[in-house]
Design an enzyme around this catalytic site. Structure first.
Site, PDB file in Angstrom:
ATOM      1  N   CYS A 283       0.821  -1.226   0.000  1.00  0.00           N
ATOM      2  CA  CYS A 283       0.000   0.000   0.000  1.00  0.00           C
ATOM      3  C   CYS A 283       0.850   1.270   0.000  1.00  0.00           C
ATOM      4  O   CYS A 283       0.338   2.355  -0.278  1.00  0.00           O
ATOM      5  CB  CYS A 283      -0.939   0.006   1.192  1.00  0.00           C
ATOM      6  SG  CYS A 283      -1.966  -1.452   1.275  1.00  0.00           S
TER       7      CYS A 283
ATOM      8  N   HIS B 137      -3.199   7.060   2.994  1.00  0.00           N
ATOM      9  CA  HIS B 137      -3.678   5.774   2.493  1.00  0.00           C
ATOM     10  C   HIS B 137      -5.015   5.454   3.173  1.00  0.00           C
ATOM     11  O   HIS B 137      -5.164   5.609   4.387  1.00  0.00           O
ATOM     12  CB  HIS B 137      -2.640   4.691   2.794  1.00  0.00           C
ATOM     13  CG  HIS B 137      -3.119   3.310   2.506  1.00  0.00           C
ATOM     14  ND1 HIS B 137      -3.748   2.991   1.329  1.00  0.00           N
ATOM     15  CD2 HIS B 137      -3.075   2.165   3.241  1.00  0.00           C
ATOM     16  CE1 HIS B 137      -4.072   1.705   1.352  1.00  0.00           C
ATOM     17  NE2 HIS B 137      -3.677   1.191   2.494  1.00  0.00           N
TER      18      HIS B 137
ATOM     19  N   ASN C 132     -10.164  -0.188   0.661  1.00  0.00           N
ATOM     20  CA  ASN C 132      -8.700  -0.096   0.571  1.00  0.00           C
ATOM     21  C   ASN C 132      -8.270  -0.565  -0.816  1.00  0.00           C
ATOM     22  O   ASN C 132      -8.460  -1.733  -1.160  1.00  0.00           O
ATOM     23  CB  ASN C 132      -8.092  -0.982   1.669  1.00  0.00           C
ATOM     24  CG  ASN C 132      -6.570  -0.966   1.685  1.00  0.00           C
ATOM     25  OD1 ASN C 132      -5.937  -0.534   0.726  1.00  0.00           O
ATOM     26  ND2 ASN C 132      -5.987  -1.463   2.758  1.00  0.00           N
TER      27      ASN C 132
HETATM   28  N1  ACO Z   1     -17.983  -9.160   9.840  1.00  0.00           N
HETATM   29  C1  ACO Z   1     -18.333  -9.535  11.085  1.00  0.00           C
HETATM   30  N2  ACO Z   1     -17.427  -9.917  12.014  1.00  0.00           N
HETATM   31  C2  ACO Z   1     -16.127  -9.911  11.642  1.00  0.00           C
HETATM   32  C3  ACO Z   1     -15.704  -9.533  10.350  1.00  0.00           C
HETATM   33  C4  ACO Z   1     -16.698  -9.144   9.428  1.00  0.00           C
HETATM   34  N3  ACO Z   1     -16.400  -8.765   8.163  1.00  0.00           N
HETATM   35  N4  ACO Z   1     -14.368  -9.632  10.284  1.00  0.00           N
HETATM   36  C5  ACO Z   1     -13.956 -10.040  11.477  1.00  0.00           C
HETATM   37  N5  ACO Z   1     -14.996 -10.225  12.299  1.00  0.00           N
HETATM   38  C6  ACO Z   1     -14.995 -10.686  13.678  1.00  0.00           C
HETATM   39  C7  ACO Z   1     -13.772 -11.521  13.959  1.00  0.00           C
HETATM   40  O1  ACO Z   1     -14.014 -12.866  13.634  1.00  0.00           O
HETATM   41  C8  ACO Z   1     -13.594 -11.314  15.429  1.00  0.00           C
HETATM   42  O2  ACO Z   1     -14.504 -12.133  16.121  1.00  0.00           O
HETATM   43  P1  ACO Z   1     -14.049 -12.910  17.440  1.00  0.00           P
HETATM   44  O3  ACO Z   1     -13.695 -11.842  18.430  1.00  0.00           O
HETATM   45  O4  ACO Z   1     -15.270 -13.675  17.804  1.00  0.00           O
HETATM   46  O5  ACO Z   1     -12.884 -13.744  17.054  1.00  0.00           O
HETATM   47  C9  ACO Z   1     -14.055  -9.888  15.635  1.00  0.00           C
HETATM   48  O6  ACO Z   1     -14.895  -9.558  14.518  1.00  0.00           O
HETATM   49  C10 ACO Z   1     -12.916  -8.896  15.634  1.00  0.00           C
HETATM   50  O7  ACO Z   1     -13.503  -7.698  16.005  1.00  0.00           O
HETATM   51  P2  ACO Z   1     -12.644  -6.507  16.460  1.00  0.00           P
HETATM   52  O8  ACO Z   1     -11.526  -6.945  17.319  1.00  0.00           O
HETATM   53  O9  ACO Z   1     -13.520  -5.460  17.039  1.00  0.00           O
HETATM   54  O10 ACO Z   1     -12.067  -5.991  15.050  1.00  0.00           O
HETATM   55  P3  ACO Z   1     -11.178  -4.760  14.867  1.00  0.00           P
HETATM   56  O11 ACO Z   1     -11.763  -3.596  15.552  1.00  0.00           O
HETATM   57  O12 ACO Z   1      -9.752  -5.094  15.167  1.00  0.00           O
HETATM   58  O13 ACO Z   1     -11.322  -4.494  13.318  1.00  0.00           O
HETATM   59  C11 ACO Z   1     -10.098  -4.677  11.261  1.00  0.00           C
HETATM   60  C12 ACO Z   1     -10.790  -5.427  12.395  1.00  0.00           C
HETATM   61  C13 ACO Z   1     -11.130  -3.816  10.540  1.00  0.00           C
HETATM   62  C14 ACO Z   1      -9.503  -5.676  10.295  1.00  0.00           C
HETATM   63  C15 ACO Z   1      -9.004  -3.762  11.834  1.00  0.00           C
HETATM   64  O14 ACO Z   1      -8.189  -4.500  12.706  1.00  0.00           O
HETATM   65  C16 ACO Z   1      -8.150  -3.136  10.771  1.00  0.00           C
HETATM   66  O15 ACO Z   1      -8.594  -2.300   9.999  1.00  0.00           O
HETATM   67  N6  ACO Z   1      -6.843  -3.457  10.742  1.00  0.00           N
HETATM   68  C17 ACO Z   1      -5.937  -2.873   9.755  1.00  0.00           C
HETATM   69  C18 ACO Z   1      -6.033  -3.594   8.463  1.00  0.00           C
HETATM   70  C19 ACO Z   1      -5.312  -2.812   7.377  1.00  0.00           C
HETATM   71  O16 ACO Z   1      -5.305  -1.605   7.406  1.00  0.00           O
HETATM   72  N7  ACO Z   1      -4.694  -3.453   6.422  1.00  0.00           N
HETATM   73  C20 ACO Z   1      -4.056  -2.665   5.395  1.00  0.00           C
HETATM   74  C21 ACO Z   1      -2.850  -3.215   4.889  1.00  0.00           C
HETATM   75  S1  ACO Z   1      -3.232  -4.084   3.458  1.00  0.00           S
HETATM   76  C22 ACO Z   1      -1.879  -4.132   2.435  1.00  0.00           C
HETATM   77  O17 ACO Z   1      -0.829  -3.617   2.649  1.00  0.00           O
HETATM   78  C23 ACO Z   1      -2.098  -4.956   1.196  1.00  0.00           C
END
Ligand code: ACO
Length: 307
Positions: A113, A235, A265
């Site tokens: 990214c 980003h 993204n």
């Molecule tokens: N729908 C419903 N539930 C979900 C989903 C979804 N799409 N995805 C995950 N969950 C669940 C998980 O299974 C987990 O459940 P569990 O606790 O029972 O195991 C729970 O939701 C996780 O919830 P949170 O901890 O509240 O999630 P979080 O607030 O950490 O958000 C997210 C997750 C959006 C992925 C966040 O961590 C994030 O944005 N991280 C950064 C990702 C990023 O920016 N990547 C970019 C780089 S990509 C590149 O370079 C190619």
């Protein structure tokens, strides 16, 4: 400091819109979960276009927007992690599709990214060497090709698109500056093989840390304050990440322009797409900042003065 400025911007996003509700029919998720956790409402999906088509169409938009002569371009750099073939590079084929007659330097960059910010520094350095006059710098991604639609942790976050800029040398001194770095990701926190895999929480923490650090450092290095830049183009990975950075640096959120709601993204394409949507009529100083896989991160300060 380099005497380089941005003289044209453009973008291309596919027509097909995939909403959060559409994804809730494919994986166990909801619009409420996705929007509240990320700020994403919908994203685009390329159906017939590949990464090369997206790159070419963004480049074409950029060139048409300012009526640029393609024969003036003597360097093309494409940032992507979703190219279909290892060679020829996307940049090489874009030069052919644009009908550039001269044999020019073309290559791709892989820095996830952050790829577009890396590409801007590399192209600016080549222009500063004196051997090139005008560079087309593109970020293009067809991320839906590497999404596992059985993994709700990742498939809701990404979309397809491309953005492009043309940069040129300018007689005005001290126009552009860059920070580009990486931290080894030895524990495979964020990888893209057949599919994207990531530990979202670890990536989130990394993102907030390095975006804040990069903004602070690039302003300090250039002896600027936040009031000296017109806009921050970050980003677009997660609205909560941007809010957290704005909060920790005490920068009003309005300083950041945002489009994550529409596109999700788009990796290396997100910064140039956003830049092309930034409507300014006069010269602006823009601060671009990104982070991504390979645990790359970087920032750039450049002037945007469309021809
Ligand atoms: N729908 C419903 N539930 C979900 C989903 C979804 N799409 N995805 C995950 N969950 C669940 C998980 O299974 C987990 O459940 P569990 O606790 O029972 O195991 C729970 O939701 C996780 O919830 P949170 O901890 O509240 O999630 P979080 O607030 O950490 O958000 C997210 C997750 C959006 C992925 C966040 O961590 C994030 O944005 N991280 C950064 C990702 C990023 O920016 N990547 C970019 C780089 S990509 C590149 O370079 C190619």
């Amino acid at each position: 400091m380099k005497n380089i400025k941005i003289v044209a911007t453009g973008k291309y996003v596919p027509d097909k819109i995939v909403t959060n509700d559409d994804l809730s029919k494919v994986v166990d998720t909801t619009d409420e979960w996705i929007f509240s956790r990320t700020g994403i409402k919908e994203r685009r999906q390329a159906t017939i276009e590949n990464t090369l088509d997206l790159a070419y169409l963004a480049a074409n938009d950029c060139i048409k927007n300012v009526n640029y002569s393609v024969d003036d371009i003597d360097l093309i750099v494409v940032a992507t992690i979703t190219q279909e073939d290892k060679t020829p590079s996307v940049a090489n084929l874009v030069s052919g599709k644009l009908g550039i007659k001269r044999e020019i330097m073309t290559f791709d960059i892989n820095a996830a990214c952050t790829g577009f910010v890396y590409a801007l520094e590399v192209a600016s350095s080549l222009l500063s060497s004196g051997n090139y006059k005008s560079a087309l710098v593109i970020g293009s991604e067809k991320l839906t090709n590497v999404l596992d639609y059985e993994d709700r942790n990742t498939c809701v976050l990404f979309g397809d698109g491309a953005g492009a800029v043309i940069i040129e040398k300018t007689i005005e001194p001290n126009q552009a500056n860059f920070i580009n770095r990486s931290r080894p990701d030895m524990n495979e926190v964020l990888t893209v093989g057949k599919f994207i895999h990531m530990d979202g929480k670890k990536v989130y923490q990394f993102a907030v840390e390095v975006l804040s650090k990069s903004i602070k450092e690039i302003l300090e290095t250039n002896q600027l304050t936040i009031d000296d830049v017109d806009v921050i183009i970050s980003h677009q990975a997660n609205l909560r990440i941007i809010k957290s950075v704005a909060n920790s640096l005490e920068i009003p959120l309005e300083k950041f322009i945002l489009n994550i709601e529409k596109y999700g993204n788009t990796s290396a394409a997100s910064i140039p797409i956003l830049l092309s949507e930034y409507n300014n009529n006069q010269k602006s100083r823009v601060l671009m900042v990104g982070f991504g896989g390979g645990f790359t991160y970087g920032a750039a300060i450049m002037n945007l003065e469309r021809k």
